[in-house]
Design a protein around this motif. Structure first.
Motif, PDB file in Angstrom:
ATOM      1  N   ILE A 190      10.404   4.877 -26.334  1.00  0.00           N
ATOM      2  CA  ILE A 190      10.387   4.026 -25.144  1.00  0.00           C
ATOM      3  C   ILE A 190       9.164   4.367 -24.290  1.00  0.00           C
ATOM      4  CG2 ILE A 190      11.557   3.538 -22.952  1.00  0.00           C
ATOM      5  CD1 ILE A 190      14.224   4.038 -24.359  1.00  0.00           C
ATOM      6  N   HIS A 222      15.066  -1.769 -22.426  1.00  0.00           N
ATOM      7  CA  HIS A 222      16.520  -1.592 -22.445  1.00  0.00           C
ATOM      8  C   HIS A 222      17.158  -2.170 -23.703  1.00  0.00           C
ATOM      9  CE1 HIS A 222      20.397  -0.845 -20.538  1.00  0.00           C
ATOM     10  NE2 HIS A 222      20.781  -2.027 -20.998  1.00  0.00           N
ATOM     11  N   GLU A 242      14.012   8.006 -26.635  1.00  0.00           N
ATOM     12  CA  GLU A 242      13.350   8.143 -25.340  1.00  0.00           C
ATOM     13  C   GLU A 242      11.833   8.273 -25.521  1.00  0.00           C
ATOM     14  OE1 GLU A 242      13.977   8.508 -21.107  1.00  0.00           O
ATOM     15  OE2 GLU A 242      15.093   7.724 -22.798  1.00  0.00           O
ATOM     16  N   MET A 275      10.143  -5.524  -7.952  1.00  0.00           N
ATOM     17  CA  MET A 275       9.995  -4.194  -8.533  1.00  0.00           C
ATOM     18  C   MET A 275      11.328  -3.464  -8.435  1.00  0.00           C
ATOM     19  SD  MET A 275       6.885  -3.262  -9.571  1.00  0.00           S
ATOM     20  CE  MET A 275       7.025  -4.780 -10.441  1.00  0.00           C
ATOM     21  N   PHE A 276      11.555  -2.525  -9.337  1.00  0.00           N
ATOM     22  CA  PHE A 276      12.682  -1.619  -9.176  1.00  0.00           C
ATOM     23  C   PHE A 276      12.215  -0.520  -8.229  1.00  0.00           C
ATOM     24  CE2 PHE A 276      13.491  -3.133 -13.656  1.00  0.00           C
ATOM     25  CZ  PHE A 276      14.431  -4.065 -13.265  1.00  0.00           C
ATOM     26  N   SER A 277      12.662  -0.606  -6.987  1.00  0.00           N
ATOM     27  CA  SER A 277      12.201   0.366  -5.996  1.00  0.00           C
ATOM     28  C   SER A 277      12.769   1.736  -6.337  1.00  0.00           C
ATOM     29  CB  SER A 277      12.648  -0.074  -4.607  1.00  0.00           C
ATOM     30  OG  SER A 277      14.030  -0.317  -4.612  1.00  0.00           O
ATOM     31  N   GLY A 278      12.058   2.748  -5.899  1.00  0.00           N
ATOM     32  CA  GLY A 278      12.525   4.106  -6.184  1.00  0.00           C
ATOM     33  C   GLY A 278      12.224   4.562  -7.593  1.00  0.00           C
ATOM     34  N   MET A 279      11.498   3.732  -8.346  1.00  0.00           N
ATOM     35  CA  MET A 279      11.133   4.122  -9.705  1.00  0.00           C
ATOM     36  C   MET A 279       9.618   4.010  -9.855  1.00  0.00           C
ATOM     37  SD  MET A 279      14.192   2.105 -11.678  1.00  0.00           S
ATOM     38  CE  MET A 279      14.112   2.838 -13.290  1.00  0.00           C
ATOM     39  N   GLU A 325       8.494   3.971 -15.237  1.00  0.00           N
ATOM     40  CA  GLU A 325       9.947   3.791 -15.359  1.00  0.00           C
ATOM     41  C   GLU A 325      10.324   2.313 -15.291  1.00  0.00           C
ATOM     42  OE1 GLU A 325      12.137   7.761 -13.689  1.00  0.00           O
ATOM     43  OE2 GLU A 325      11.152   6.485 -12.211  1.00  0.00           O
ATOM     44  N   MET A 327       9.749   1.016 -18.576  1.00  0.00           N
ATOM     45  CA  MET A 327      10.730   1.563 -19.517  1.00  0.00           C
ATOM     46  C   MET A 327      12.054   0.802 -19.467  1.00  0.00           C
ATOM     47  SD  MET A 327       9.872   5.626 -19.117  1.00  0.00           S
ATOM     48  CE  MET A 327      10.853   6.376 -20.421  1.00  0.00           C
ATOM     49  N   VAL A 328      12.404   0.295 -18.277  1.00  0.00           N
ATOM     50  CA  VAL A 328      13.624  -0.522 -18.176  1.00  0.00           C
ATOM     51  C   VAL A 328      13.486  -1.757 -19.068  1.00  0.00           C
ATOM     52  CG1 VAL A 328      15.136  -1.844 -16.650  1.00  0.00           C
ATOM     53  CG2 VAL A 328      14.120   0.281 -15.841  1.00  0.00           C
ATOM     54  N   ARG A 371       6.477  -5.012 -17.861  1.00  0.00           N
ATOM     55  CA  ARG A 371       7.922  -4.873 -17.965  1.00  0.00           C
ATOM     56  C   ARG A 371       8.506  -6.005 -18.818  1.00  0.00           C
ATOM     57  NH1 ARG A 371      10.798  -4.736 -12.182  1.00  0.00           N
ATOM     58  NH2 ARG A 371      10.733  -6.984 -12.498  1.00  0.00           N
TER      59      ARG A 371
END
Ligand SMILES: Nc1ncnc2c1ncn2[C@@H]1O[C@H](COP(=O)(O)OP(=O)(O)OP(=O)(O)O)[C@@H](O)[C@H]1O
Ligand SMILES: [Mg+2]
Lengths: 353, 252
Positions: B128, B104, B125, B89-93, B97, B100-101, B164
């Protein structure tokens, strides 16, 4: 629009501080508040690099110096003796150069601060690219050491070169006329105006960075921080994003250097010193790394105290100590620390696994 | 022609031959499974295909084009997405979000247009966000869209990882043990989801230990053991293959 609402309290605070100082006859505080705002501009730029892109730089004092020193040198070195040179006269007629008078009434021909500013920013961009390409391949300690090396080089260069005034630095830097009537200078009469120029610039910088963090680019940066491998697999060109962020933060540092130099009317080698770079890193850390508001608050507060002489002769030591304490007790920044009874702390530690 | 082709691929880690002379193809629209005991080299194989690791020798072809040696983000650009055995996982998101990455590559905004929030960026945006919410809905985790991804339950994190990868609109999706750590109900759910992904026109290459899942949904199966391909066939034939039975039941 939404962004303006989040900024409103800060705007109100800026105005309130001015009014408070005016009411209590302490307008002299605005001088340090102005300087602190410029330092904070550098610090929020560094915050994006460190906190969001996850790349440390112990060389941002160097970029500050590149901005400050270049604009100082270009706007002070007299080109009068070259006036017959066709290139110089052409530049003069295009408005790149401006005439003026030195302290003794002699004529001066120097680069217009606007052009000097643009040249200094371009120099910071180019140097950040050239340094960033090899250096950002490194990680962790190695990146820290390499950027530290860069900072030391800049420091030695300004100390050693006559063009940058050696140990004396450069003084008598002229005012920077942004627009007619809007002047960056240390002039006593312009104190309030300069306070608003500095804070205006800082707030614009903050808005731009808040926008960035909340965008495709910002998500990519945070993703790199969260899992570089997965970010790669989502198609994020991690090397390019790190480099671009490095350059962006260098531009923020250079702009801070340029404006502060015009405000102070000069710049000395201590601004390029390694301890300055360490201080900036400490301030980003104490603000909470990935926390633009924290970086801004701490950047202003601690620089203000430092400039007021609150830390006395222990100034640099205080920032070193702050760095140690933050790393030990508040790795998420001082604003994240909340007092909680010991049992509550234990419980969350278990929850977080 | 195969969509993805692995040709005499080798990977050594020091003295260990993790992937050894492996060749197979994945046809467009297929669900192809790679199975094998622990340490057989399945994840390594995925890392070689996705560019996360350089191969020692051999080729990987995507639509006939050699892609070995490309960087992971370049491989992603071609339309190859993946998930991880150990969820990344993308931590802190937030969950949203994270997804949403995944958009990209489907979006353009750079530093300047993002900082100034130009009209183009704003429109992009919004798209997305809509697309990502849609995917969270598809995976039935729209209710946790705004929850920090790392604080989600394990199964939900897997779902975020799926969303994702799907957000990338890949041509082929590499799934590394998507059912690991899930209960029976969730595993069946993942099976249905993978079939649905295939129906969307996405080719799937699947590594999985859960045999009933693999036998249920795959069109073809490759079996790896100690880095080597020991069988490649239809699920029914694989179940009968004496060599495969031997490595799965262990030798005396
Ligand atoms: N980066 C690495 N460096 C050294 N050895 C590695 C590395 N990655 C994997 N290996 C080794 O290569 C072999 C294959 O590992 P791999 O992870 O590909 O197996 P796997 O089939 O995915 O196993 P599992 O079913 O347990 O996930 C193992 O022996 C592993 O220890
Ligand atoms: Mg594996």
């Amino acid at each position: 629009m939404k962004r303006l609402l989040t900024i409103a309290p800060l705007l109100a605070a800026v105005i309130a501080i001015h009014l408070l100082c005016a009411a209590t006859g302490t307008l002299y505080y605005l001088t340090q508040m102005t300087m602190s705002a410029y330092y904070a501009l550098l610090i929020i730029g560094l915050c994006v690099l460190m906190g969001y892109a996850g790349q440390i730089s112990l060389g941002h004092g160097g970029f500050f110096a590149i901005g400050g020193y270049l604009s100082a040198a270009l706007t002070t070195h007299n080109l009068e003796h070259l006036q017959d040179n066709s290139v110089i006269s052409a530049l003069h007629s295009f408005g790149v150069l401006q005439s003026g008078q030195d302290l003794y009434g002699g004529t001066l021909l120097v680069v217009n601060p606007w052009f000097a500013c643009i040249l200094a920013i371009l120099a910071a961009v180019v140097i950040a690219y050239l340094i960033g390409i090899p250096v950002l391949k490194l990680k962790g300690h190695y990146l820290a050491m390499a950027t530290l090396g860069f900072g030391i080089i800049i420091y030695r260069v300004v100390l050693a070169s006559e063009y940058f005034g050696e140990a004396d630095g450069i003084s008598e830097v002229p005012a920077f006329v942004l627009l007619p009537g809007l002047v960056v200078s240390g002039d006593f009469a312009g104190r309030v105006q300069n306070y608003y120029i500095a804070w205006g610039l800082l707030i614009i910088g903050l808005i731009l960075l808040l926008n960035l963090i909340d965008s495709r680019v910002g998500r990519a940066l945070r993703a790199i921080h969260g899992s570089s491998e997965a970010a790669d697999a989502m198609g994020v060109n991690t090397a390019r994003f790190k480099l671009q962020t490095f350059v962006l933060s260098a531009v923020f540092a250079a702009i801070a250097g340029i404006f502060l130099t015009h405000y102070n009317g000069g710049i000395g080698p201590s601004e390029a010193g390694v301890m300055k770079s360490v201080r900036y890193v400490a301030l980003v850390a104490v603000g909470g790394m990935a926390h633009l508001w924290g970086a801004l608050t701490m950047g202003v507060l601690l620089n203000f105290l430092s400039l007021r002489g609150a830390f006395g002769a222990y100034d640099d030591a205080v920032f070193g100590l702050i760095l140690i304490l933050v790393m030990l007790y508040a790795p998420n920044g001082i604003l994240s620390v909340r007092w909680r009874p010991r049992w509550a702390r234990k419980k969350t530690a278990v929850e977080e696994g | 022609m195969d969509l993805l082709q692995v040709d005499k691929l080798h990977k050594r880690f020091g003295g260990l031959q993790a992937v050894s002379d492996v060749s197979f193809g994945v046809r467009s629209g297929q669900i192809k499974a790679v199975i094998g005991p622990n340490g057989a080299g399945k994840t390594t194989l995925f890392n070689l295909i996705s560019g996360a690791l350089p191969s020692s020798s051999g080729r990987v072809l995507f639509k006939g084009q050699e892609i070995q040696g490309k960087k992971p983000h370049q491989v992603a650009q071609l339309g190859i997405a993946r998930t991880y055995q150990n969820i990344k996982m993308f931590s802190g998101m937030t969950a949203l979000e994270n997804v949403m990455v995944g958009r990209h590559l489907q979006s353009r905004s750079g530093f300047v247009s993002s900082m100034f929030n130009l009209p183009g960026t704003r429109g992009e945006e919004r798209l997305i966000r809509e697309k990502s919410m849609e995917l969270l809905g598809l995976l039935e985790i729209a209710d946790v869209a705004h929850v920090s991804a790392t604080s989600l339950a394990f199964g939900q994190q897997r779902a975020v990882e799926f969303a994702r990868a799907l957000a990338m609109e890949p041509e082929i999706l590499l799934l590394d043990e998507p059912a690991a750590g899930l209960n029976m109900y969730e595993t069946a759910e993942v099976g249905r989801l993978i079939s649905r992904i295939r129906d969307l026109g996405i080719t799937v290459l699947l590594v999985e230990h859960d045999m009933s899942l693999v036998m249920d949904i795959s069109d073809e199966i490759v079996v790896l053991s100690f880095g080597q391909k020991i069988a490649e066939n239809l699920p029914a034939a694989i179940q009968q293959d004496p060599e495969v039975i031997k490595i799965y039941l262990g030798e005396e």
